[in-house]
Design an enzyme around this catalytic site. Structure first.
Site, PDB file in Angstrom:
ATOM      1  N   LYS A  80       0.845  -1.207   0.000  1.00 35.58           N
ATOM      2  CA  LYS A  80       0.000   0.000   0.000  1.00 35.58           C
ATOM      3  C   LYS A  80       0.875   1.249   0.000  1.00 35.58           C
ATOM      4  O   LYS A  80       1.937   1.271   0.628  1.00 35.58           O
ATOM      5  CB  LYS A  80      -0.897  -0.044   1.242  1.00 35.58           C
ATOM      6  CG  LYS A  80      -2.008   0.990   1.275  1.00 35.58           C
ATOM      7  CD  LYS A  80      -2.880   0.791   2.515  1.00 35.58           C
ATOM      8  CE  LYS A  80      -4.017   1.793   2.596  1.00 35.58           C
ATOM      9  NZ  LYS A  80      -4.862   1.582   3.792  1.00 35.58           N
ATOM     10  N   SER A 155      -9.725   1.352   2.794  1.00 37.67           N
ATOM     11  CA  SER A 155      -8.889   2.151   1.924  1.00 37.67           C
ATOM     12  C   SER A 155      -7.794   1.352   1.204  1.00 37.67           C
ATOM     13  O   SER A 155      -7.212   1.847   0.246  1.00 37.67           O
ATOM     14  CB  SER A 155      -8.220   3.258   2.740  1.00 37.67           C
ATOM     15  OG  SER A 155      -7.365   2.707   3.718  1.00 37.67           O
ATOM     16  N   SER A 179      -9.884  -0.894   7.046  1.00 44.72           N
ATOM     17  CA  SER A 179      -9.284  -0.672   5.725  1.00 44.72           C
ATOM     18  C   SER A 179      -8.520  -1.855   5.144  1.00 44.72           C
ATOM     19  O   SER A 179      -8.148  -1.825   3.970  1.00 44.72           O
ATOM     20  CB  SER A 179      -8.355   0.546   5.758  1.00 44.72           C
ATOM     21  OG  SER A 179      -9.102   1.721   5.661  1.00 44.72           O
TER      22      SER A 179
END
Lengths: 472, 105
Positions: A80, A155, A179
């Site tokens: 990420k 996310s 997330s």
């Protein structure tokens, strides 16, 4: 072995095949790259694929040939965009950090490098991890590989989509209110939010510091365990990180707690049906189902949407255009800050900064932040009491399958997607999302997911029951 | 204890000011609606009845350590050049910032 099989291997299987020299790390990387070339332009899962991935794979293969045997040697992972890898760009999918180059490795990355992992690239996300759909990225939304008209969740949506489309063997996300687990649910993969403090937060861009944890997204529960064990550990650079002696032994009582009062409304009927079927199958395997009450859990989302923006607005105060990132010049010093931040941050980030500023302001502090802090303690106590009686608490991971891109334009309706996931962040408990089947929407099968929450340090229990769910 | 959660346009402007964010006039109305809705929702926490002994103070404890260099554990040792490179405006080894102290005329 053909690319489709290679790119969808579990880490556990790939490791075995690498050990017997049946495949090489270069084979795995090339298989992932073939899928990236085929689908990334549409899915937008990766913001950047590193240009040295084949060189990393060849280096790993050479090390293996020399006799090295690290647990993740040659395994290609996606990371990420808010986790630092030395010398690589890390932007948190924000314009304010567009050209930021990480000066050091996050501790989790350092540990994965020590274990031999190969890093394929950095994945798309909601800007500064604020969102549940990856629509808030400054670099365009990511699409769900199962249905491109739908969101992958967020996310950590880029990581989940990359994994679900065979662009990586495993991925890293971060979980502040769901997330990792919510995108895992929407994309049909396994996602772990570890115990708060299990994995060092050093080198993870801070959103809500009392809530944030790095977590793995994987194809199997065994893989999640593998990545978790590679990354966990006490770190002098994160004073909240835990000593390994904290972890508890595996499951004891074969009791599952179900807070039925939270499922009475707002949960999609098909998701609820799958949830009940999964519980039934666990019952057939000898687990007892226990009705539990978490009286304050109904307030979890309200507590979360006070504490998270409060902490995020404080953490994001560091973006002042002086030390790194975007820098704009205005009429005055105040304007320098306001222009830089007004232009650099996207709408959701600005909304949460303002909300955090509101709940921390002198006149409202007691009514919002103070009350939320108190309610968080009450909720933690209730969860701890329930987990004295049962091994895990189970709910669906999300109340519905993946929604359509653009469907939740009102921020509050988006926040409600986190209803089952935020509790574990508020209480610090570990929680695992495991696929539990599929529901049909407009003729397309979409994944659904079950969430298991254990006592602090109870990851072993999550893995052991998680495997039972995979097997049924 | 509940508060009237509707925020005014002036309050939204004041919040943006406090948060050091430039917000355009066209965004104010949308922010007013969104922030008001969210505050109304999160205002539910006002309904919680505190348990005996449960204060509003966080239970978090401070963690102390020796005031020494971590050595190789910290990734930032010998990273001066990388940190300087990140400065948006730079002169030599200094970050350039706006002059904020002026001599009275």
């Amino acid at each position: 072995m053909n690319n489709d099989i290679l790119a969808t291997l579990s880490i556990t299987d790939a490791t075995r095949k690498l050990a017997t020299k049946e495949i090489s790390s270069l084979d795995l990387v090339r298989a992932c790259r073939a899928n990236i070339e085929r689908r990334n332009a549409t899915l937008n899962a990766y913001l950047e694929v590193f240009d040295d991935v084949e060189a990393q794979a060849i280096a790993a293969d050479t090390r293996r040939a020399m006799g090295e045997k690290q647990k993740l040697l040659g395994i290609p992972l996606a990371v990420k965009d808010n986790i630092l890898i030395e010398g690589r760009r890390a932007s948190s999918a924000s314009k304010i950090l567009e050209d930021y180059i990480a000066p050091y490795d996050a501790t989790a990355i350092k540990k994965l490098k020590d274990a031999g992992a190969v890093f394929l690239g950095r994945t798309n996300m909601d800007e500064f991890a604020m969102g549940g759909s990856t629509e808030n990225s400054a670099y365009g939304p990511t699409k769900n590989p199962h249905d491109e008209s739908r969101v992958p969740g967020g996310s950590s949506g880029g990581s989940a989509a990359a994994l679900a489309s065979g662009m990586a063997l495993g991925a890293l996300g971060s979980d502040t209110g769901g997330s990792v687990r919510e995108p895992a649910s929407f994309c049909g993969v396994v996602g772990l939010k570890p115990t708060y403090g299990a994995i060092s937060r050093s080198g993870l861009m801070a959103m809500g510091s009392s809530l944030d944890q790095i977590g793995p997204l994987t194809r199997t529960v065994a893989d999640a365990k593998l990545l978790f064990e590679a990354m966990r550990g006490q770190d002098p650079l994160d004073s909240t990180s835990l000593d390994p002696s904290f972890y508890k032994e595996g499951l004891q009582r074969k009791k599952i707690g179900v807070p039925r009062h939270l499922l009475a409304r707002g949960v999609d009927a098909d998701v609820l049906k799958l949830f009940e079927e999964t519980l039934k199958r666990l019952q057939e395997k000898g687990y007892a189902l226990v009705d539990i009450e978490l009286p304050s859990a109904g307030l979890a989302l309200a507590i979360y949407y006070i504490l998270m923006p409060a902490e995020a607005s404080t953490n994001l105060a560091r973006f002042d255009g002086v030390r790194y990132g975007l820098s704009r010049r205005g009429e005055s010093l105040f304007d320098d800050y306001a222009c830089t931040r007004g232009e650099g941050f996207g709408p959701e980030v600005r909304r949460r900064i303002m909300l955090g500023t509101y709940v921390l302001s002198a006149g409202y502090y007691d009514a919002y932040y103070g009350k939320a802090t108190q309610a968080r303690r009450t909720l933690s106590r209730e969860c701890a009491a329930a987990l004295k009686e049962v091994d895990v608490i189970m709910t669906p991971t999300t109340p519905s399958p993946a929604f359509l891109i653009g469907e939740k334009s009102d921020p509050l309706s988006m926040y409600l997607t986190d209803i089952f996931t935020v509790t574990a962040n508020l209480t610090g408990n570990p929680a695992l999302a495991v696929p539990m089947g599929e529901v049909k929407r407009t003729k397309i099968n979409l994944p659904a997911s079950i969430q298991l929450t254990a006592a602090h340090g109870g990851e072993a229990t999550l893995f052991s029951i998680g495997r039972e769910i995979e097997a049924v | 204890m509940y508060y009237d959660a509707m925020v005014s346009k002036e309050e939204v402007r004041a919040l943006a000011q406090l948060a050091r964010l430039r917000v355009s006039d066209s965004e104010i109305e949308g922010l007013q609606k969104d922030i008001s809705n969210i505050l109304e929702y999160v205002g539910q926490v006002g309904s919680i009845v505190p348990n005996k002994g449960e204060t509003q103070v966080l239970r978090a404890q401070n963690v102390m350590r020796e005031d020494i260099l971590y050595g190789p554990a910290t990734g930032l040792i010998n990273k001066g050049k990388e940190l300087l490179t990140a400065f948006p405006k730079r002169e030599g080894d200094y970050a350039v910032v706006r002059k904020i102290i002026h001599k009275d005329e």
